[in-house]
Design an enzyme around this catalytic site. Structure first.
Site, mmCIF file in Angstrom:
data_model
loop_
_atom_site.group_PDB
_atom_site.id
_atom_site.type_symbol
_atom_site.label_atom_id
_atom_site.label_comp_id
_atom_site.label_asym_id
_atom_site.label_seq_id
_atom_site.Cartn_x
_atom_site.Cartn_y
_atom_site.Cartn_z
ATOM 1 N N HIS A 6 -0.332 -3.593 2.371
ATOM 2 C CA HIS A 6 0.043 -4.885 2.954
ATOM 3 C C HIS A 6 0.174 -4.835 4.471
ATOM 4 O O HIS A 6 0.672 -3.859 5.041
ATOM 5 C CB HIS A 6 1.274 -5.486 2.281
ATOM 6 C CG HIS A 6 2.575 -4.765 2.485
ATOM 7 N ND1 HIS A 6 3.428 -5.047 3.519
ATOM 8 C CD2 HIS A 6 3.196 -3.809 1.755
ATOM 9 C CE1 HIS A 6 4.506 -4.298 3.407
ATOM 10 N NE2 HIS A 6 4.397 -3.526 2.360
ATOM 11 N N ASP B 3 6.122 0.557 7.052
ATOM 12 C CA ASP B 3 6.021 -0.244 5.816
ATOM 13 C C ASP B 3 5.313 -1.540 6.184
ATOM 14 O O ASP B 3 5.942 -2.449 6.708
ATOM 15 C CB ASP B 3 7.416 -0.500 5.255
ATOM 16 C CG ASP B 3 7.431 -1.430 4.061
ATOM 17 O OD1 ASP B 3 6.356 -1.727 3.527
ATOM 18 O OD2 ASP B 3 8.540 -1.870 3.682
ATOM 19 N N GLU C 105 3.421 -9.485 1.232
ATOM 20 C CA GLU C 105 4.016 -8.594 0.222
ATOM 21 C C GLU C 105 5.530 -8.666 0.279
ATOM 22 O O GLU C 105 6.213 -8.710 -0.742
ATOM 23 C CB GLU C 105 3.553 -7.146 0.460
ATOM 24 C CG GLU C 105 3.912 -6.191 -0.674
ATOM 25 C CD GLU C 105 5.260 -5.478 -0.510
ATOM 26 O OE1 GLU C 105 5.642 -4.744 -1.432
ATOM 27 O OE2 GLU C 105 5.936 -5.664 0.520
ATOM 28 N N GLU C 106 6.066 -8.683 1.491
ATOM 29 C CA GLU C 106 7.523 -8.578 1.661
ATOM 30 C C GLU C 106 8.277 -9.798 1.147
ATOM 31 O O GLU C 106 9.489 -9.752 0.982
ATOM 32 C CB GLU C 106 7.877 -8.334 3.143
ATOM 33 C CG GLU C 106 7.355 -7.011 3.715
ATOM 34 C CD GLU C 106 8.078 -5.779 3.180
ATOM 35 O OE1 GLU C 106 9.014 -5.920 2.379
ATOM 36 O OE2 GLU C 106 7.675 -4.672 3.582
ATOM 37 N N ASP D 146 1.484 2.130 -0.475
ATOM 38 C CA ASP D 146 2.643 1.590 0.242
ATOM 39 C C ASP D 146 3.630 2.726 0.502
ATOM 40 O O ASP D 146 3.416 3.856 0.067
ATOM 41 C CB ASP D 146 3.291 0.482 -0.612
ATOM 42 C CG ASP D 146 4.087 -0.530 0.202
ATOM 43 O OD1 ASP D 146 4.475 -0.226 1.352
ATOM 44 O OD2 ASP D 146 4.332 -1.627 -0.324
ATOM 45 N N HIS E 21 12.758 -0.272 6.073
ATOM 46 C CA HIS E 21 13.185 -1.600 6.532
ATOM 47 C C HIS E 21 14.139 -1.509 7.718
ATOM 48 O O HIS E 21 15.015 -2.348 7.885
ATOM 49 C CB HIS E 21 13.768 -2.435 5.381
ATOM 50 C CG HIS E 21 12.698 -2.979 4.474
ATOM 51 N ND1 HIS E 21 12.882 -4.081 3.670
ATOM 52 C CD2 HIS E 21 11.415 -2.586 4.273
ATOM 53 C CE1 HIS E 21 11.755 -4.327 3.002
ATOM 54 N NE2 HIS E 21 10.858 -3.419 3.348
HETATM 55 CO CO CO Z 1 8.872 -3.315 2.610
HETATM 56 ZN ZN ZN Z 2 5.847 -2.175 1.777
#
Ligand code: CO
Ligand code: ZN
Length: 355
Positions: free
Chosen positions: A65, A168, A198-199, A221, A307
């Site tokens: 992503h 990420d 995606e998030e 990922d 994150h």
């Molecule tokens: Co993420």
């Molecule tokens: Zn991710």
């Protein structure tokens, strides 16, 4: 690709601005990197970037992503402070004192209402962003309700590891770019898919999978690790190779895909780890439920400080991901059956680890 080019490539993808639904900048960084190594590049209606390497064999979809977490302006007060909501999984604790940047270059500091009895009360709606404006009118010349910003976190390399915002999943995007540029010989038709949103719910991967209808798919990922001081129990460490996902909260990976990955890793002598992620999902979660069902698995990059603006990965792990994906897209159907029934390697798989 030598190491410093690889690190540079990862950094340039990671630093692009791309909160969920606003992935255009990331697409514009990735697309030119694919020129000359695929047969076709297209962008679907939602913004997924799909690069195809044609072949007569199975259709294999690899998804990483492009979007990253961020914040979204919900209200501007009379003194010019911005109230904000989250785009994806944003922790209030990780956000305090961080800088965010809007697409137009406006930068602000994230802070919180100081009249709080306990930091347990820290929620995003008790926080604000200061962009240096002194009034609502002035702030409105800089940003607008609905504008998104991402966390600032420059890319640095330290002792074989990379620290950056948005690894990420730009690390996954970089792995797919590196794989495409390696141009592995394969009969299979390979779809390098750079997904959107995606998030916020594994959304782009769903429409991409519908459009492609692959025979099998992998999400690429990041994943959590359990190797830091007083970490929770998770059998994944940074620096010990890519992970083969068994389960997360969005998918139980297809056993045939898991065993194909395992046999590819073993034949190519790529160190790997098994991954059981107890919270969180990936694009694999939406892909496998698409178009009547698609056998799907996932290869992940062990990542610390997920994150946060300082996510950390190991360059060696990411190379392992690229090599494992190369072996996976090159494997024929019969080589896997043979592997499961007898321990003998056929000639057909001898080149699996050479890239
Ligand atoms: Co993420
Ligand atoms: Zn991710």
């Amino acid at each position: 690709m030598n190491d410093s080019n690889f690190v540079e490539m990862i950094a340039s993808i990671a630093q692009a601005f791309g909160p969920s639904g606003n992935e255009r900048n990331v697409r514009e960084v990735i697309e030119p990197m694919l020129s000359g190594c695929v047969d076709e590049v297209r962008v679907d209606a939602l913004g997924n970037l799909i690069a195809v390497k044609k072949g007569a064999g199975k259709k294999i979809m690899l998804a990483a992503h492009m979007d990253e977490i961020g914040v979204l302006v919900t209200f501007i007060d009379e003194k010019g402070f911005l109230r904000f909501g989250n785009v994806g999984g944003v922790s209030p604790f990780i956000s305090v004192g961080m800088r965010v940047i809007f697409e137009n270059g406006t930068v602000g500091t994230v802070w919180y209402e100081e009249k709080m009895d306990s930091m347990k009360e820290l929620k995003l709606d008790r926080m604000f962003i200061d962009i240096g404006a002194v009034s609502r009118e002035e702030a409105e010349t800089m940003v607008c309700v609905g504008d998104m910003a991402v966390f600032c976190g420059e890319a640095v390399e330290t002792n074989g590891r990379i620290i950056s915002k948005a690894l990420d999943d730009r690390a996954g995007c970089a792995a797919l770019v590196a794989l495409a540029r390696m141009m592995p010989e394969t009969e299979n038709e390979v779809y390098y898919v750079f997904t959107v949103q995606e998030e916020v719910g594994l959304r782009g991967a769903r429409t991409a999978a519908w459009g492609i209808m692959p025979d099998m798919a992998l999400a690429v990922d990041v994943t959590d690790v359990g190797d830091m001081p007083e970490s929770h129990h998770m059998a994944v460490s940074i620096g010990k190779g890519p992970t083969i996902k068994i389960k997360d909260s969005s998918i139980v990976c297809h056993p045939d895909v898991v065993s194909r990955l395992r046999s590819c890793a073993e034949k190519a002598e790529i160190p790997f780890q098994y991954e059981v992620l107890t919270a969180g999902g990936t694009d694999a979660g939406s892909i496998h439920l698409t178009a009547g069902g698609i056998p799907t698995g996932a290869v992940s990059i062990p990542t610390r400080f997920l994150h946060s603006p300082s996510e950390m990965i190991s360059v060696e792990d990411l190379k392992g991901v690229v090599n494992l994906l190369a072996a996976f897209i090159q494997a024929g159907e019969e080589s896997q059956e043979e592997d499961l029934s007898s321990g003998q390697d056929g000639e057909d798989t001898n080149d699996a680890g050479e890239n």
